[in-house]
Design an enzyme around this catalytic site. Sequence first.
Site, PDB file in Angstrom:
ATOM      1  N   TYR A 138      77.999  50.821 -16.063  1.00 33.91           N
ATOM      2  CA  TYR A 138      78.414  49.748 -16.782  1.00 33.91           C
ATOM      3  C   TYR A 138      77.481  48.948 -17.917  1.00 33.91           C
ATOM      4  O   TYR A 138      77.782  48.234 -18.455  1.00 33.91           O
ATOM      5  CB  TYR A 138      79.254  48.568 -16.078  1.00 33.91           C
ATOM      6  CG  TYR A 138      80.809  49.217 -15.623  1.00 33.91           C
ATOM      7  CD1 TYR A 138      80.984  50.256 -14.906  1.00 33.91           C
ATOM      8  CD2 TYR A 138      81.748  48.512 -16.172  1.00 33.91           C
ATOM      9  CE1 TYR A 138      82.216  50.585 -14.643  1.00 33.91           C
ATOM     10  CE2 TYR A 138      83.127  48.739 -15.787  1.00 33.91           C
ATOM     11  CZ  TYR A 138      83.119  49.825 -15.217  1.00 33.91           C
ATOM     12  OH  TYR A 138      84.736  50.281 -14.852  1.00 33.91           O
ATOM     13  N   LYS A 190      78.136  60.552  -4.220  1.00 32.18           N
ATOM     14  CA  LYS A 190      78.080  61.944  -4.805  1.00 32.18           C
ATOM     15  C   LYS A 190      76.873  62.434  -4.793  1.00 32.18           C
ATOM     16  O   LYS A 190      76.380  62.872  -5.713  1.00 32.18           O
ATOM     17  CB  LYS A 190      78.654  61.886  -6.140  1.00 32.18           C
ATOM     18  CG  LYS A 190      79.192  63.251  -6.856  1.00 32.18           C
ATOM     19  CD  LYS A 190      80.606  63.628  -6.183  1.00 32.18           C
ATOM     20  CE  LYS A 190      80.844  65.126  -6.689  1.00 32.18           C
ATOM     21  NZ  LYS A 190      81.986  65.767  -6.170  1.00 32.18           N
ATOM     22  N   ASP A 224      84.934  61.943  -4.312  1.00 33.62           N
ATOM     23  CA  ASP A 224      86.091  62.923  -4.230  1.00 33.62           C
ATOM     24  C   ASP A 224      87.116  62.827  -2.942  1.00 33.62           C
ATOM     25  O   ASP A 224      88.238  62.679  -2.660  1.00 33.62           O
ATOM     26  CB  ASP A 224      86.177  64.216  -4.896  1.00 33.62           C
ATOM     27  CG  ASP A 224      84.886  64.905  -4.351  1.00 33.62           C
ATOM     28  OD1 ASP A 224      84.038  64.266  -3.480  1.00 33.62           O
ATOM     29  OD2 ASP A 224      84.765  66.011  -4.616  1.00 33.62           O
ATOM     30  N   ASP A 248      85.322  51.148  -9.447  1.00 30.82           N
ATOM     31  CA  ASP A 248      86.378  50.707 -10.310  1.00 30.82           C
ATOM     32  C   ASP A 248      87.473  51.679  -9.904  1.00 30.82           C
ATOM     33  O   ASP A 248      88.647  51.431  -9.908  1.00 30.82           O
ATOM     34  CB  ASP A 248      85.928  51.024 -11.723  1.00 30.82           C
ATOM     35  CG  ASP A 248      87.169  50.711 -12.621  1.00 30.82           C
ATOM     36  OD1 ASP A 248      87.859  49.867 -12.701  1.00 30.82           O
ATOM     37  OD2 ASP A 248      87.358  51.511 -13.754  1.00 30.82           O
ATOM     38  N   ASP A 252      91.574  51.083  -7.658  1.00 27.45           N
ATOM     39  CA  ASP A 252      93.048  51.185  -8.437  1.00 27.45           C
ATOM     40  C   ASP A 252      93.842  52.190  -7.405  1.00 27.45           C
ATOM     41  O   ASP A 252      94.966  52.020  -7.124  1.00 27.45           O
ATOM     42  CB  ASP A 252      93.012  51.892  -9.778  1.00 27.45           C
ATOM     43  CG  ASP A 252      93.003  50.729 -10.844  1.00 27.45           C
ATOM     44  OD1 ASP A 252      92.368  49.679 -10.686  1.00 27.45           O
ATOM     45  OD2 ASP A 252      93.544  51.185 -12.096  1.00 27.45           O
TER      46      ASP A 252
HETATM   47  C1  IPM Z   1      88.327  46.211 -13.487  1.00 24.34           C
HETATM   48  C2  IPM Z   1      88.700  46.434 -14.794  1.00 24.34           C
HETATM   49  C3  IPM Z   1      87.601  46.406 -15.692  1.00 24.34           C
HETATM   50  C4  IPM Z   1      86.344  47.423 -14.980  1.00 24.34           C
HETATM   51  C5  IPM Z   1      87.478  46.504 -17.300  1.00 24.34           C
HETATM   52  C6  IPM Z   1      88.767  46.012 -17.597  1.00 24.34           C
HETATM   53  C7  IPM Z   1      86.476  46.341 -17.873  1.00 24.34           C
HETATM   54  O1  IPM Z   1      89.351  47.819 -14.888  1.00 24.34           O
HETATM   55  O2  IPM Z   1      88.335  44.984 -13.252  1.00 24.34           O
HETATM   56  O3  IPM Z   1      88.608  47.048 -12.582  1.00 24.34           O
HETATM   57  O4  IPM Z   1      86.282  48.435 -15.575  1.00 24.34           O
HETATM   58  O5  IPM Z   1      85.829  46.618 -14.058  1.00 24.34           O
HETATM   59 MN    MN Z   2      89.490  48.818 -12.906  1.00 25.53          MN
END
Ligand code: IPM
Ligand code: MN
Length: 355
Positions: A138, A190, A224, A248, A252
């Site tokens: 990032y 990893k 993974d 990140d 999710d």
């Molecule tokens: C998150 C989002 C952000 C990230 C994006 C929108 C830049 O996906 O907060 O997880 O990748 O950190």
């Molecule tokens: Mn995200």
Amino acid sequence: MQKTYKIAVLPGDGTGTEVVNEGLKALKAASARFGFKLDLHHYDLGGERYMATGETVPDSVLEELRKVDAIYLGAIGHPDVKPGILEKGILLRLRFELDQYINLRPVKLYPGVDTPLKNKGPADIDYVVVRENTGGIYTGAGGISMKGTPQEVAIQDMVYNRFQVDRCLRYAFEYTKRRNKRNTLALCGKTNVLTYVYDLWERAFHEMGARDFEEIRRDYYHVDATCMWMVKNPEWFDVIVTGNMFGDIITDLGAITQGGMGIAAGGNINPDGVSMFEPIGGSAPKYTGKNVINPLASICAGAMMLDTLGEGSAAQAIENAVMWATANKIKDLGAGRMGFTTSEVGDMVAQQVAG
Ligand code: IPM
Ligand code: MN
């Protein structure tokens, strides 16, 4: 004397405004009940302002944000602005400038919430991901050369120094100790392929653990495999620490196992500075203005904010109210499927917080 917290409110784009409004109801109810004051300052950062003025975060606003006690953020991302401009210009800029080097993302299945994981319940899905939040891929190191030609080269570097890794690990170990649940910290890396970056992480992890946190058990998983176990055996996890990109992605996955973006909240934390709290989902343009989006993630982000400010009982009251709502009231966490409007959910939670 009553404590007063100066809070910057950044509703942002799309449904951000709607969910932040509902979160503020719960925060105000908590402040009345627990005897502290919220001094709220609204900022209109987001896609509309960018399209009107070309500004993402003006320097003067950044200077003001450096002086607040916390930031309460809705969502960033506008369908009419090219992807990346607002995300990098606002969300990532604030994380970087305010040195919010931890992204704290609890994965907790509340009672009454459906999970796609077969035979798993609230007792099995309750862990926290500590995502390093200002380094790794990032940082924007790298570049493109010979763009548009068949020989085009693109490089995006995963950059970590020992200082960044150590401070993230220390936060994770201390958090695991404070949480005092299973006293287990898992490093997600990893090391079989990223033999520079995750070698550094792994050495730092074991050195620090052995030296300063003997009472914390240390596990290691490749990223993974982490994904696989998060689905198959989420009950193994207590706290997971990992780099920015992996964090990140796995959060999710974690979010969907706890019921989705309607409920998942996170904190961008600078332990010695200004932290920022947000639902981890996006601005959901297609639901904007319809009063159907689920505000619980934003409400939970508000609870995390109070907890970080030192108002633990108020934070717990909000979380309890959310659990009461998921267990007894809300049918489904999806937008438009809750059986209530956005504002009705906000009202019922705030009322419950008020006691
Ligand atoms: C998150 C989002 C952000 C990230 C994006 C929108 C830049 O996906 O907060 O997880 O990748 O950190
Ligand atoms: Mn995200």
